[in-house]
Design a protein around this motif. Sequence first.
Motif, PDB file in Angstrom:
ATOM      1  N   ALA A 127       7.206  -1.004  23.251  1.00 38.38           N
ATOM      2  CA  ALA A 127       7.413  -1.910  24.385  1.00 38.38           C
ATOM      3  C   ALA A 127       6.682  -1.387  25.621  1.00 38.38           C
ATOM      4  O   ALA A 127       6.068  -2.160  26.365  1.00 38.38           O
ATOM      5  N   PHE A 128       6.719  -0.076  25.817  1.00 36.63           N
ATOM      6  CA  PHE A 128       6.056   0.549  26.951  1.00 36.63           C
ATOM      7  C   PHE A 128       4.572   0.178  26.997  1.00 36.63           C
ATOM      8  O   PHE A 128       4.047  -0.233  28.029  1.00 36.63           O
ATOM      9  N   ALA A 129       3.903   0.328  25.882  1.00 29.88           N
ATOM     10  CA  ALA A 129       2.467   0.038  25.827  1.00 29.88           C
ATOM     11  C   ALA A 129       2.182  -1.418  26.175  1.00 29.88           C
ATOM     12  O   ALA A 129       1.245  -1.714  26.923  1.00 29.88           O
ATOM     13  N   LEU A 130       2.996  -2.325  25.655  1.00 29.34           N
ATOM     14  CA  LEU A 130       2.800  -3.747  25.938  1.00 29.34           C
ATOM     15  C   LEU A 130       3.131  -4.089  27.384  1.00 29.34           C
ATOM     16  O   LEU A 130       2.448  -4.894  28.015  1.00 29.34           O
ATOM     17  N   ILE A 131       4.173  -3.468  27.915  1.00 24.65           N
ATOM     18  CA  ILE A 131       4.549  -3.711  29.309  1.00 24.65           C
ATOM     19  C   ILE A 131       3.435  -3.233  30.233  1.00 24.65           C
ATOM     20  O   ILE A 131       3.107  -3.893  31.212  1.00 24.65           O
ATOM     21  N   LYS A 132       2.840  -2.094  29.928  1.00 27.86           N
ATOM     22  CA  LYS A 132       1.750  -1.585  30.759  1.00 27.86           C
ATOM     23  C   LYS A 132       0.543  -2.527  30.744  1.00 27.86           C
ATOM     24  O   LYS A 132      -0.196  -2.602  31.720  1.00 27.86           O
ATOM     25  N   GLU A 133       0.351  -3.262  29.628  1.00 28.84           N
ATOM     26  CA  GLU A 133      -0.722  -4.265  29.589  1.00 28.84           C
ATOM     27  C   GLU A 133      -0.396  -5.431  30.513  1.00 28.84           C
ATOM     28  O   GLU A 133      -1.285  -5.991  31.149  1.00 28.84           O
ATOM     29  N   ILE A 134       0.883  -5.804  30.571  1.00 29.99           N
ATOM     30  CA  ILE A 134       1.316  -6.916  31.421  1.00 29.99           C
ATOM     31  C   ILE A 134       1.284  -6.521  32.889  1.00 29.99           C
ATOM     32  O   ILE A 134       0.801  -7.258  33.738  1.00 29.99           O
ATOM     33  N   ASN A 135       1.834  -5.350  33.196  1.00 25.14           N
ATOM     34  CA  ASN A 135       1.941  -4.896  34.577  1.00 25.14           C
ATOM     35  C   ASN A 135       1.612  -3.408  34.643  1.00 25.14           C
ATOM     36  O   ASN A 135       2.495  -2.572  34.492  1.00 25.14           O
ATOM     37  N   SER A 136       0.381  -3.109  34.883  1.00 23.47           N
ATOM     38  CA  SER A 136      -0.057  -1.710  34.904  1.00 23.47           C
ATOM     39  C   SER A 136       0.500  -0.954  36.106  1.00 23.47           C
ATOM     40  O   SER A 136       0.477   0.268  36.131  1.00 23.47           O
TER      41      SER A 136
END
Length: 125
Positions: free
Chosen positions: A66-75
């Motif tokens: 989830a962390f990796a995907l969240i960072k793509e959404i909101n770096s």
Amino acid sequence: MLKVLVVDDEKLVRKGIVLGVDWPALGCIVVAEASNGLEGLEAARKYNPDLIITDIKMPKMDGKEAFALIKEINSEAKIILSSGLSADSEIEMILSSFPDTSFIQKPYRKAQLSEMIQSIVGSNS
């Protein structure tokens, strides 16, 4: 006010974070809670939080994924990873790769979490 998302599959831990921290005193507001990584990802898309506090080991989608995907959404989101296990090599890699990420080992005291949040809020000013 910084928007906060709390993600933890343990309801008592999640509620302890949400209800046990004096969010307004820290300049924050909890905008959403989630009980697994998938719900956390959906909430991150919907609320665009400034700070995400997430467990690592969870059903459906763990915190690392989830962390990796969240960072793509909101770096720009700051993330506090929490785990009952001491930091392993994957966590160490995440922490070294993303400077806006912190780690807190469970069990922790509310004061420890509040201090960590305060340092994040202070660096965000």
